[in-house]
Enzyme design. Structure first.
Site, PDB file in Angstrom:
ATOM      1  N   ASP A  73      58.504   2.735 -25.396  1.00 56.91           N
ATOM      2  CA  ASP A  73      59.936   2.971 -25.347  1.00 56.91           C
ATOM      3  C   ASP A  73      60.464   2.880 -26.786  1.00 56.91           C
ATOM      4  OD1 ASP A  73      62.534   3.420 -24.574  1.00 56.91           O
ATOM      5  OD2 ASP A  73      62.545   1.935 -22.975  1.00 56.91           O
ATOM      6  N   GLU A 116      72.078   0.898 -20.030  1.00 55.11           N
ATOM      7  CA  GLU A 116      71.202  -0.194 -20.454  1.00 55.11           C
ATOM      8  C   GLU A 116      71.959  -1.529 -20.521  1.00 55.11           C
ATOM      9  OE1 GLU A 116      68.454   1.003 -23.583  1.00 55.11           O
ATOM     10  OE2 GLU A 116      68.586   3.080 -22.974  1.00 55.11           O
TER      11      GLU A 116
HETATM   12  C1  BGC Z   1      65.363   3.750 -22.856  1.00 51.46           C
HETATM   13  C2  BGC Z   1      64.440   4.773 -22.246  1.00 51.46           C
HETATM   14  C3  BGC Z   1      64.683   6.130 -22.861  1.00 51.46           C
HETATM   15  C4  BGC Z   1      64.591   6.037 -24.360  1.00 51.46           C
HETATM   16  C5  BGC Z   1      64.837   7.358 -25.062  1.00 51.46           C
HETATM   17  C6  BGC Z   1      65.362   3.803 -24.358  1.00 51.46           C
HETATM   18  O1  BGC Z   1      66.343   2.993 -24.870  1.00 51.46           O
HETATM   19  O2  BGC Z   1      64.969   2.463 -22.416  1.00 51.46           O
HETATM   20  O3  BGC Z   1      64.626   4.820 -20.846  1.00 51.46           O
HETATM   21  O4  BGC Z   1      63.768   7.052 -22.344  1.00 51.46           O
HETATM   22  O5  BGC Z   1      65.522   5.110 -24.840  1.00 51.46           O
HETATM   23  O6  BGC Z   1      66.160   7.708 -25.042  1.00 51.46           O
HETATM   24  C1  BGC Z   2      69.722   6.255 -28.329  1.00 52.57           C
HETATM   25  C2  BGC Z   2      69.193   6.098 -26.932  1.00 52.57           C
HETATM   26  C3  BGC Z   2      68.272   4.957 -26.928  1.00 52.57           C
HETATM   27  C4  BGC Z   2      68.933   3.711 -27.510  1.00 52.57           C
HETATM   28  C5  BGC Z   2      67.955   2.596 -27.618  1.00 52.57           C
HETATM   29  C6  BGC Z   2      70.400   4.988 -28.742  1.00 52.57           C
HETATM   30  O1  BGC Z   2      70.974   5.104 -29.966  1.00 52.57           O
HETATM   31  O2  BGC Z   2      70.621   7.312 -28.362  1.00 52.57           O
HETATM   32  O3  BGC Z   2      68.528   7.223 -26.466  1.00 52.57           O
HETATM   33  O4  BGC Z   2      67.876   4.725 -25.620  1.00 52.57           O
HETATM   34  O5  BGC Z   2      69.482   3.963 -28.771  1.00 52.57           O
HETATM   35  O6  BGC Z   2      68.535   1.419 -28.107  1.00 52.57           O
END
Ligand code: BGC
Ligand code: BGC
Length: 685
Positions: A308, A506
């Site tokens: 991830d 998230e």
């Molecule tokens: C998320 C994932 C996601 C990734 C890419 C992460 O923060 O936990 O689910 O696929 O970002 O955007």
């Molecule tokens: C991104 C997301 C990612 C996240 C992780 C964001 O800035 O756009 O895709 O999941 O950071 O912390």
């Protein structure tokens, strides 16, 4: 065919023309053979590049987060110098303007640059989180988030959504979808509860498999690679806090958390993303027990394991199990991570991998294995044969599926309380809609829509709000008004209050109290105090807990989940009775945040008609139950049958039947694999 092949050859440079006769170029050879051939021609640096994934924001504008035009200087550093094999658009990383054709042009430009700077002509994979439709692109229909889809208990709907989503993705050059989510939603306080299918492992398994089938199909030009995420146990963080440690007994892990992953793997998912958190104190990214023993040896997975976001480095910076970034890289590769979603500093990662191989800390064979898996994915998707997309077709493909999104939203809506006020057609001639969320689509769209944390204030995408939908559905002779607040003397028979949660994703979406924002609660309270009949419509990614003085006074309660861009159509159809609700809760609705008891039990969901069901019988792998519509209007019954054996309940069969008033039918449902033979069966009434 002959003529076309000749023309293509004639256009290639002499070196490229020579390559075109090499085995890895031959699409008629088995993928394994092509991988072996290509690997044998690659340098170590080129292989390490395949293990590296960079966010496109890094290639845009002047600095890490500037979304300006693609910057050739950075394209060179990442794609040419570091041989990076895949890119992603993290949530919100879109071209300006954010249109389907601009997406196609962006991915084509990146692909062209990569191919022209790749000695062996290796195309890149392009990843994104299309978790409810092609949700990063303005103009795409936004489907309900998974939690709502789960309430439909209809995998065929999820499969169709998978087909539409993959087609839209591929039309813009996105070939690797970081979906479907296969986490079990065991704690509604968790900010990603809405990305799950609730807490029934058997239902989640069926939905995940359907999504994989729909998206991957037979790897044609309209299919994408899917990702089962986040392996494994991510759905049970302590205290419902995103990325907190999960304490899970081995038996529970296997019986509850694994089935959705197993089903997705069986359906052929090409990749798996690792749980960002830890399980029983061990970060998943450093766990050979999870990533090698369980995933590879026990479950037989042969595809790509991707980290991830920044999670290799986080073994050092967050989990603090690695003394240095170098140690972190070593731990992750050794545990079984094939690709690091770095996502910004390509060289920082590749240089450490190279150093680890040169010093013998990571065997060369591990690099071949990881890079080979990525290449296999590229071959399966036909990227060597079709690296580019036709930008002129992007808008039509991305815009398709609006009616399917409306259908899914209608099927998801779950009626939780009704004293007879609904449908409004009969009882409410004068309806007052209250609440800003009725005319601002952000809450119904939820997180991961245009932006990561939901649609930003300065953006818009076509959506039907609740107010739009109500206006369009208004029956003859009925009256409708809107107000932001509850007036002191409302001139209405019924007040429909639209409440919910602001969009989030998230950790920012964690909600430890399960409460609604206080302004939403105040709105409901003033509505019930007005003495009018009040219907509450909930736009939320979880069960919420309403104060008793409000909840007990509601005439109607409608759970709409995060229904997406067509949510307003679906909600209006249910409120006015054009749709008889058939959604059922795919989780237990707690009475309080402490999970003290159930307010609404698993499978709860009312209809505008009444049904009876016989005691089910099971014979030769099928479950039979006789269902009658004993009410006065047609309705769809979602049948849920549980089996009980060895002190455990499992979902044994489910399906839907539509019955006219007074109609009775015998329904035959396949018994789900894994239902113990000695089960006793009952349906959820
Ligand atoms: C998320 C994932 C996601 C990734 C890419 C992460 O923060 O936990 O689910 O696929 O970002 O955007
Ligand atoms: C991104 C997301 C990612 C996240 C992780 C964001 O800035 O756009 O895709 O999941 O950071 O912390």
């Amino acid at each position: 065919m002959m003529r076309r092949a000749f023309i293509t050859l004639a256009l290639l440079s002499p070196a490229a023309a020579a390559q075109s006769t090499l085995p890895y170029r031959d699409a008629t050879l088995p993928v394994e053979r092509r991988v072996q051939d290509l690997l044998s021609r690659m340098t170590l640096q080129e292989k390490v590049g395949q293990m590296t994934q960079i966010d496109t924001a890094r290639l845009m504008g002047r600095d890490e987060w500037d979304r300006g035009p693609l910057n050739p200087e950075w394209m060179k550093r990442v794609l040419a110098d570091q041989h990076v094999g895949s890119l992603l658009s993290g949530g919100g990383v879109a071209p300006i303007p954010n249109t389907p054709s601009a997406w196609a042009e962006m991915t084509n430009t990146l692909q062209r640059f990569a191919l022209e700077h790749s000695r062996l002509g290796i195309p890149i994979l392009y990843g994104a989180d299309a978790v409810h439709g092609h949700n990063n692109v303005v103009g795409a229909p936004i489907f309900p988030h998974n939690l709502g889809l789960a309430a439909t208990f209809d995998p065929s709907l999820v499969e169709s959504i998978g087909v539409v989503t993959a087609n839209a993705l591929r039309a813009t050059g996105v070939t690797w979808n970081f979906a479907p989510d296969a986490d079990l939603g065991v704690d509604p306080r968790w900010g990603r509860f809405y990305e799950t299918w609730g807490d029934l492992p058997e239902l989640a398994a069926a939905m995940v498999a359907a999504s994989v089938r729909g998206q991957q199909g037979d790897f044609g030009p309209q299919n994408v690679a899917t990702t089962l995420k986040h392996f494994v146990g991510y759905g049970a963080p302590q205290g419902g806090k995103d990325r907190a440690d999960a304490i899970i007994a081995d038996a529970d892990l296997r019986s509850s958390h694994l089935p959705p992953f197993e089903a997705g793997l069986k359906a052929g998912a090409l990749s798996v993303m690792v749980n960002s958190g830890s399980v029983n104190g061990v970060p998943a990214h450093a766990s050979a027990a999870l990533l090698t023993k369980l995933l590879r040896q026990d479950l037989g997975f042969t595809g790509v394991t991707i980290s991830d976001w920044e999670d290799v480095k986080k073994l050092q910076t967050v989990h603090k199990v690695a003394a240095s970034y170098r140690d972190a890289v070593k731990m992750a590769l050794t545990a079984g991570v094939d690709v690091s979603m770095v996502p910004h500093d390509a060289e920082g990662f590749t240089s450490l991998v190279l150093d680890l191989v040169k010093s013998g800390d990571v065997p060369q064979a591990r690099i071949d294995e990881a890079a080979g898996r990525v290449l296999a994915m590229k071959f399966r998707l036909g990227l060597f044969e079709r690296p580019y997309v036709d930008a002129s077709g992007a808008a039509a493909a991305v815009g398709a599926g609006r009616d399917l999104a409306a259908k899914a939203a209608r099927a998801s809506i779950t009626l939780l309380a009704n004293d007879g006020v609904l449908p409004l057609g009969r009882s409410g001639r004068r309806v007052l809609i209250v609440g800003e969320r009725a005319r601002d689509p952000r809450s119904q769209l939820g997180g991961w829509t245009i932006g990561w944390q939901g649609m930003p204030a300065n953006e818009d995408t076509p959506s039907v709000t609740v107010l739009d939908g109500m206006k369009a559905t208004l029956p003859k002779g009925a009256a409708l008004a809107f107000s932001n607040d509850v007036p002191s003397a409302p001139n209405a028979d019924v007040i429909v209050v639209v409440v919910g949660e602001p969009p989030h994703a998230e950790g920012d979406a964690d909600n430890p109290t399960l409460g609604l924002p206080s302004s939403d609660v105040d709105l409901l309270r003033s509505a019930v105090r007005s003495g009018k009949k009040v219907v509450a419509v909930l736009l939320s990614g979880r069960p919420v807990v309403l104060p008793d003085d409000v909840r007990t006074k509601l005439s109607g309660l409608v759970m709409a989940y995060l229904p997406g861009s067509e949510g307003g159509r679906a909600i209006a159809d249910v409120l006015y009775g054009n749709t008889n609700p058939s959604g059922r809760l795919p989780f237990t609705w707690p009475s309080g945040a402490a999970r003290s008891g159930a307010m609404y039990s698993l499978g709860f969901g009312l209809s505008y008609t009444t049904f009876t069901e016989s005691t089910p019988t099971v014979d030769k792998g099928v479950l039979n139950v006789t269902v009658s519509n004993t009410g006065k209007i047609a309705g769809t019954r979602t049948v849920l049958a549980f089996g009980r054996a060895n002190n455990r309940d499992t979902l044994a069969a489910f399906g839907k039947v539509t019955l006219a008033p007074g109609e009775t039918r015998r329904v035959t449902l396949p018994l789900l694999a894994g239902t113990p033979a000695n089960s006793e069966y009952r349906t959820v009434r």
